[in-house]
Scaffold this motif. Structure first.
Motif, PDB file in Angstrom:
ATOM      1  N   LEU B 585       2.796 -45.910 -55.037  1.00 55.04           N
ATOM      2  CA  LEU B 585       2.973 -47.175 -54.406  1.00 55.04           C
ATOM      3  C   LEU B 585       1.556 -47.826 -54.413  1.00 55.04           C
ATOM      4  N   VAL B 586       0.751 -47.805 -55.721  1.00 51.25           N
ATOM      5  CA  VAL B 586      -0.458 -48.584 -55.674  1.00 51.25           C
ATOM      6  C   VAL B 586       0.021 -49.557 -56.795  1.00 51.25           C
ATOM      7  N   ASP B 587      -0.222 -50.909 -56.765  1.00 52.86           N
ATOM      8  CA  ASP B 587       0.050 -51.696 -57.576  1.00 52.86           C
ATOM      9  C   ASP B 587      -0.970 -51.985 -58.796  1.00 52.86           C
ATOM     10  N   VAL B 588      -0.990 -50.947 -59.663  1.00 56.26           N
ATOM     11  CA  VAL B 588      -2.040 -50.596 -60.762  1.00 56.26           C
ATOM     12  C   VAL B 588      -1.673 -51.597 -61.841  1.00 56.26           C
ATOM     13  N   LYS B 589      -2.672 -52.234 -62.610  1.00 57.00           N
ATOM     14  CA  LYS B 589      -2.379 -52.960 -63.719  1.00 57.00           C
ATOM     15  C   LYS B 589      -2.608 -52.345 -64.979  1.00 57.00           C
ATOM     16  N   SER B 590      -1.651 -52.478 -65.803  1.00 55.18           N
ATOM     17  CA  SER B 590      -1.927 -51.841 -67.423  1.00 55.18           C
ATOM     18  C   SER B 590      -2.883 -52.811 -68.173  1.00 55.18           C
ATOM     19  N   PHE B 591      -3.683 -51.891 -68.939  1.00 58.53           N
ATOM     20  CA  PHE B 591      -4.213 -52.568 -70.192  1.00 58.53           C
ATOM     21  C   PHE B 591      -3.802 -51.786 -71.357  1.00 58.53           C
ATOM     22  N   SER B 592      -2.940 -52.299 -72.183  1.00 55.89           N
ATOM     23  CA  SER B 592      -2.163 -51.499 -73.057  1.00 55.89           C
ATOM     24  C   SER B 592      -2.550 -51.770 -74.654  1.00 55.89           C
ATOM     25  N   VAL B 593      -2.933 -51.052 -75.297  1.00 56.30           N
ATOM     26  CA  VAL B 593      -3.308 -51.456 -76.860  1.00 56.30           C
ATOM     27  C   VAL B 593      -2.694 -50.341 -77.687  1.00 56.30           C
ATOM     28  N   VAL B 594      -1.599 -50.526 -78.465  1.00 58.78           N
ATOM     29  CA  VAL B 594      -0.968 -49.627 -79.197  1.00 58.78           C
ATOM     30  C   VAL B 594      -1.113 -50.157 -80.691  1.00 58.78           C
ATOM     31  N   ARG B 595      -2.245 -49.768 -81.148  1.00 61.17           N
ATOM     32  CA  ARG B 595      -2.383 -50.289 -82.724  1.00 61.17           C
ATOM     33  C   ARG B 595      -2.744 -49.216 -83.375  1.00 61.17           C
ATOM     34  N   GLY B 596      -2.751 -48.136 -83.020  1.00 60.87           N
ATOM     35  CA  GLY B 596      -3.100 -46.750 -83.721  1.00 60.87           C
ATOM     36  C   GLY B 596      -4.791 -46.504 -83.754  1.00 60.87           C
ATOM     37  N   LEU B 597      -5.308 -47.381 -83.116  1.00 64.98           N
ATOM     38  CA  LEU B 597      -6.797 -47.088 -83.257  1.00 64.98           C
ATOM     39  C   LEU B 597      -7.209 -47.089 -81.793  1.00 64.98           C
ATOM     40  N   PRO B 598      -8.344 -46.477 -81.518  1.00 65.64           N
ATOM     41  CA  PRO B 598      -8.808 -46.200 -80.027  1.00 65.64           C
ATOM     42  C   PRO B 598      -9.171 -47.818 -79.535  1.00 65.64           C
ATOM     43  N   ILE B 599      -9.097 -47.602 -78.070  1.00 68.23           N
ATOM     44  CA  ILE B 599      -9.237 -49.231 -77.698  1.00 68.23           C
ATOM     45  C   ILE B 599     -10.845 -49.330 -77.734  1.00 68.23           C
ATOM     46  N   SER B 600     -11.060 -50.535 -78.091  1.00 67.28           N
ATOM     47  CA  SER B 600     -12.413 -51.083 -78.472  1.00 67.28           C
ATOM     48  C   SER B 600     -13.126 -51.664 -77.082  1.00 67.28           C
ATOM     49  N   PRO B 601     -14.245 -51.064 -76.613  1.00 68.99           N
ATOM     50  CA  PRO B 601     -14.938 -51.825 -75.513  1.00 68.99           C
ATOM     51  C   PRO B 601     -15.135 -53.411 -75.599  1.00 68.99           C
ATOM     52  N   ALA B 602     -15.120 -53.590 -76.994  1.00 68.26           N
ATOM     53  CA  ALA B 602     -15.258 -55.234 -77.054  1.00 68.26           C
ATOM     54  C   ALA B 602     -14.168 -55.802 -76.757  1.00 68.26           C
ATOM     55  N   GLU B 603     -12.887 -55.324 -76.687  1.00 68.92           N
ATOM     56  CA  GLU B 603     -11.639 -55.999 -76.304  1.00 68.92           C
ATOM     57  C   GLU B 603     -11.591 -55.717 -74.712  1.00 68.92           C
ATOM     58  N   LEU B 604     -11.955 -54.312 -74.311  1.00 67.30           N
ATOM     59  CA  LEU B 604     -11.675 -53.787 -72.735  1.00 67.30           C
ATOM     60  C   LEU B 604     -12.669 -54.742 -71.827  1.00 67.30           C
ATOM     61  N   ALA B 605     -13.945 -54.892 -72.128  1.00 65.96           N
ATOM     62  CA  ALA B 605     -15.042 -55.448 -71.455  1.00 65.96           C
ATOM     63  C   ALA B 605     -14.409 -56.752 -70.889  1.00 65.96           C
ATOM     64  N   PRO B 606     -14.306 -57.916 -71.736  1.00 65.86           N
ATOM     65  CA  PRO B 606     -13.960 -59.154 -71.434  1.00 65.86           C
ATOM     66  C   PRO B 606     -12.895 -59.203 -70.437  1.00 65.86           C
ATOM     67  N   HIS B 607     -11.657 -58.214 -70.679  1.00 69.96           N
ATOM     68  CA  HIS B 607     -10.462 -58.373 -69.768  1.00 69.96           C
ATOM     69  C   HIS B 607     -11.219 -57.726 -68.454  1.00 69.96           C
TER      70      HIS B 607
END
Lengths: 341, 619
Positions: B585-607
């Motif tokens: 019951l915690v309101d966690v936020k999702s950061f979702s990437v489904v491009r067939g490639l690993p999540i890139s730190p360059a897209e995650l860090a600014p978020h």
């Protein structure tokens, strides 16, 4: 080497009762499964192997309750998958007598793929295929061995499916031991099962088995003495039936045909050779089965030949090192390393 | 004349070419040299599913990215500093990622009118000035290669195949690497084909000499060795580590290892690795289908082996009925899902983490089982041992999740000492445990685990099966109370595994973070790299990583509630986030990437920085 060659022998004689579990048998009164179970429990002590080294794997269906009633090791598994699970058991252990109990729906419909692959690989297992030509446990739908036109709850206008001939299917899959017997013929059933379990490799025994509730008397025509419907196959003997009045001979075009014995030369009657390397005559004999009404059906061992056995060959490639840890440490380390001081 | 050498901290190189150009091999070799140079590294192979897509097309481009550094790194990097493009398609597909000012090495020979037209170039980018922002080196790699192997009497086509080795030789020079390792490798690899061996070696040396003798490159580079704990290292990919981990687990449990598998990308290499290990006592069974593969593994487990099956998402779906049987039988079984992009065939060679729901819930009935996930290529080794330990201790199937990125990616691995790994006690039953010398296969120990008696054990003959078990006896039971009790027992057994699971560890160097980034599986690398960037940007952020997805560590809820915001990056539409919200019951936020490639730190860090800044306060 026989199918049981590596299974340890019992130190003291075992009796039939020791193969009877404490579970109440819950097949319908008059079910053909009782006869097969009784024959099996009588046969097991005669094989002389240890009870604890017997494993029975079954799929789903009435016949697949079989393991619960035999006091050995057993697994009642998933619909159609018993040959796959049994292959794993046989491959993992050479000291077990591995039996598969299955039915016409289990082995030939949902599990058809596993059956043909276990047969072509020639895994050292013995498969008892209870064929009652109907789905019993689900209460009476047509099965892959039901005759065309069968009227059931799921085929009120008559089934339009063509039936499998399990013997022909097994021969086509390259099976090294293929036989057919009848639940009511205890002696023949016992002989065939004994030969099957002693065969090294995959053995398929189709057992015509009566379902008194949903398909009663499906094999009635085969159960009378000297029934003209039964074509007995005896290795080394001419193939005749109906009290010797009918004979199987080779026609001009190479097919097998049936002729009154009196009208053919004794030398022209096909002599059964179960050990023939080429399965084509066995396949032709299988075609004598009248798949629709079973007005004629060869009974006996169609084929019994030696071919390399999958699990034996696979085990031959595997070598357990004396010091597993040392061998694995070497592999983990690999040839290409660098050191940080 | 000697070219000056510059020292760099880190470099990202991407080799890109046609599927037939040998880019994976080139990348692999360069990685090996990188390892030998003591750099930390991470790799990302990216190849088409087609064996040979039409030549010169975008669909046929195969690439291999390598990030290497003189410091600890966790991902294959974002934008390459160096792009090797063997043809126009490779340039077209990859140029967008190359850093401005980056080095671009292209085989000008392949930039023909026809090849350019195939991928929609109106004019030749090597000549039209459009690449002015990059350090372009357009070389006739094909021509130079053919000339360098002239003496071996190969046809032109055959001769030009060594151009990947020519390029590798040039880069080996450019990054100040010794030539010996690759030469030794070529000796080994082509021992049986002397002509191929010698032409490849000649091309490699010619590439190296080209760098040395021409003035094309003004500087060459070196990357110092990365500080790392003392010890002996090797390079390891996830699938190889997984195979070794399964073998190690079997040795530690003193059981023979049995793998039932059906070939499926990207899991097949585990089958290949274990098939090579027959001299380690490993049995592999290439089954007729996924169902038979898991069935045979279950049969082998029943017969007393360590039963394992490996697959990817579509195969998992087929295995689910047998996994349910294993739950009912309470029989140990390790099920490995090397996840790929789905549903259906999806993108078989591309990575994803979208089988979490399938692993947790994808079965009929109340069918709980433990689920654990590996976080890096080398970690697949430890995860395999952990999965096996739980499976054997609790008599249960366990799902072990890897993914395409971990499977094919590689990193340095501090070689483990088998002797330091705890043994796994299986404890097969040998004596009756019931009244009057009977055997009760569903009696339970303090962990609720049942006794396992393997066939061949005298006096313990018993039957198991898919029908509901009577508590204790294991006999067929349709009793309503018994069913409810057994459902609860199976759940309690899996829930109880929490006692063996270490608490979730939070990394929060400043101790004052408002935001927690919680990951699972292969997002470990990108999350760690992104967190470093966030911290370097002056923000506090906490990170934690779940290895155990069922059950989760006992303190998970408490950790989640400690932070003002919890962000869960996943390569799916928020599957773990959903589970966490439902469970805690915690309101966690999702950061979702489904491009067939690993999540890139360059897209995650600014978020992450946006999220932190949006909360105000703590900077």
């Amino acid at each position: 080497m026989t199918g049981l060659a590596q299974v340890p022998l019992a130190l003291t004689p075992i009796n039939r009762k020791e193969f009877v579990s404490d579970q109440e048998v819950r097949w319908c009164p008059g079910c053909g499964d009782y006869a097969v179970l009784a024959a099996f429990q009588s046969l097991m002590p005669q094989l002389g192997v240890r009870r604890e080294n017997t494993v029975i794997v079954s799929g789903i269906g009435c016949s697949s309750r079989f393991p619960y009633y035999v006091d050995s090791y057993g697994m009642h598994s998933i619909h159609g998958r018993a040959p796959a699970i049994a292959s794993g058991v046989a491959l993992a252990r050479d000291d077990l007598a591995v039996w598969v109990v299955t039915g016409d729906g289990d082995a030939l419909s949902i599990g058809g793929n596993h059956l043909i692959h276990a047969l072509r690989r020639n895994v050292n297992i013995t498969i008892m295929l209870f064929n009652n030509r109907i789905y019993g446990l689900t209460k009476g739908q047509f099965s892959p061995t039901s005759e065309t036109g069968k009227v059931t709850k799921s085929s009120p206008a008559g089934s339009v499916d063509a039936p499998f001939n399990p013997v022909a299917l097994a021969l086509g899959a390259g099976a090294t031991f293929v036989a057919r017997t009848i639940d009511s013929d205890r002696k023949h059933l016992t002989e065939v099962l004994t030969a099957a379990v002693n065969h090294r490799g995959a053995s398929l025994v189709e057992i015509y088995q009566n379902c008194p509730i949903f398909n009663d008397d499906a094999f009635a025509g085969l159960k009378e003495p000297d029934s003209p419907a039964v074509v007995p196959l005896v290795d080394g003997q001419p193939v005749t039936f109906a009290g010797g009045e009918q004979a199987v001979v080779r026609s001009g075009d190479g097919t097998l045909i049936v002729r009154p014995t009196a009208e053919v030369d004794a030398g022209d009657i096909v002599v059964h050779d179960a050990s023939a390397d080429d399965p084509s005559v066995a396949f032709q004999l299988a075609q004598l089965t009248a798949n629709q009404d079973l007005s004629r059906s060869p009974i006996g061992i169609f084929r019994s030949v030696d071919r390399p056995v999958f699990d034996d060959e696979a085990r031959r490639q595997v070598h357990m090192p004396d010091d597993r840890s040392a061998a694995l440490q070497e592999l983990i380390t690999g040839p290409d390393t660098w050191t940080v001081a | 004349m000697s070219t000056p050498v510059h020292t760099l901290d880190r470099v990202v190189i991407r080799f890109a070419g046609d599927s037939g150009d040998g880019m994976q091999l080139t990348g692999d070799r360069f990685t090996s040299d990188t390892a030998n140079a003591g750099n930390d590294f991470a790799t990302l192979p990216n190849f088409p599913a087609e064996i040979r897509a039409p030549q010169g097309t975008i669909a046929g481009v195969s690439s291999f990215q390598l990030h290497f550094a003189g410091a600890d790194i966790k991902t294959p990097g974002d934008k390459p500093d160096v792009l090797v493009a063997m043809n126009p398609a490779a340039l077209r597909a990859n140029l967008g990622d190359l850093k401005r000012g980056g080095v671009l090495l292209a085989d000008s020979h392949e930039f023909t009118k026809r090849n350019l037209a195939k991928v929609g170039y109106q004019s030749n980018p090597l000549e039209d000035g459009s690449l002015a922002d990059y350090q372009l080196h357009a070389l006739d790699l094909t021509g130079l290669t053919v000339a360098s192997v002239e003496s071996f009497g190969l046809g032109r086509k055959e001769a030009s195949r060594a151009k990947n080795m020519y390029a590798l030789g040039l880069l080996t020079w450019l990054y100040s690497r010794p030539e010996a390792h690759t030469l030794e490798f070529l000796d080994r690899r082509f021992a049986a084909k002397p002509q191929i061996r010698d032409s490849n070696k000649a091309a490699f040396l010619a590439g190296h000499a080209y760098g040395e003798t021409t003035e094309t490159f003004a500087v060459r580079y070196e990357i110092p060795a990365a500080p790392a704990p003392a010890g002996t290292y090797r390079q390891i990919s996830g699938n190889r580590a997984l195979a070794l981990g399964l073998m190690a687990a079997a040795v530690k449990a003193d059981l023979p290892l049995f793998l039932g598998a059906y070939p499926i990308t990207p899991a097949s290499d585990v089958l290949h690795e274990l098939s090579k290990a027959k001299n380690q006592g490993v049995t592999t069974f290439q089954a007729e289908d996924e169902i038979a593969a898991v069935g045979a593994a279950l049969g082998a487990s029943y017969a007393g082996a360590l039963g394992v099956t490996t697959t990817s998402g579509p195969g998992m779906a087929l295995k689910s009925e047998t996994i349910s049987l294993a739950i009912m039988l309470e029989q140990p079984l390790v099920v490995v899902d090397v996840q790929r992009a789905g549903p259906a065939t999806g993108m078989p060679t591309k990575t994803e983490q979208a089988d979490l729901f399938q692993s947790l819930y994808g079965r009929h009935g109340e069918a709980p089982l433990p689920v654990i996930a590996a976080q890096s290529p080398a970690d697949c080794f430890d995860a395999a041992i952990e999965a096996t330990r739980i499976a054997l201790r609790y008599r249960t199937p366990v799902i072990l999740l890897s993914d395409g990125y971990l499977a094919n990616g590689a990193e340095p691995w501090l070689i483990p000492d088998l002797a330091s790994i705890e043994p796994i006690e299986v404890g097969f039953a040998t004596e009756p445990n019931g009244p009057d010398g009977t055997f009760l296969p569903y009696a339970r120990d303090e962990r609720l685990a049942r006794p396992l008696a393997v066939p061949g054990t005298p006096g313990l003959e018993h039957r198991i099966g898919g029908i509901e078990k009577g508590d204790g006896t294991g006999n067929v039971s349709y009793d309503p109370d018994n069913h409810e009790k057994m459902v609860a027992l199976r759940q309690a057994k899996v829930d109880g595994i929490v006692r063996d699971i270490p608490d979730l560890v939070v990394e929060d160097p400043s101790g004052g973070a408002d935001v927690l980034v919680l990951g699972w599986g292969s997002t470990w690398g990108p999350i760690g790299a992104a967190a470093t960037r966030v911290r370097n940007a002056g923000r506090a952020v906490a990170t934690a990583h779940l290895r155990h997805l069922n059950p989760m560590p006992a303190n998970t809820g408490e950790v989640l509630r400690r932070y003002r915001r919890v962000i869960v990056p996943e390569m799916n539409l928020g599957q773990l986030a959903t589970v966490l919200r439902a469970t805690y019951l915690v309101d966690v936020k999702s950061f979702s990437v489904v491009r067939g490639l690993p999540i890139s730190p360059a897209e995650l860090a600014p978020h992450l920085i946006d999220q932190i800044d949006s909360l105000g306060g703590n900077q």
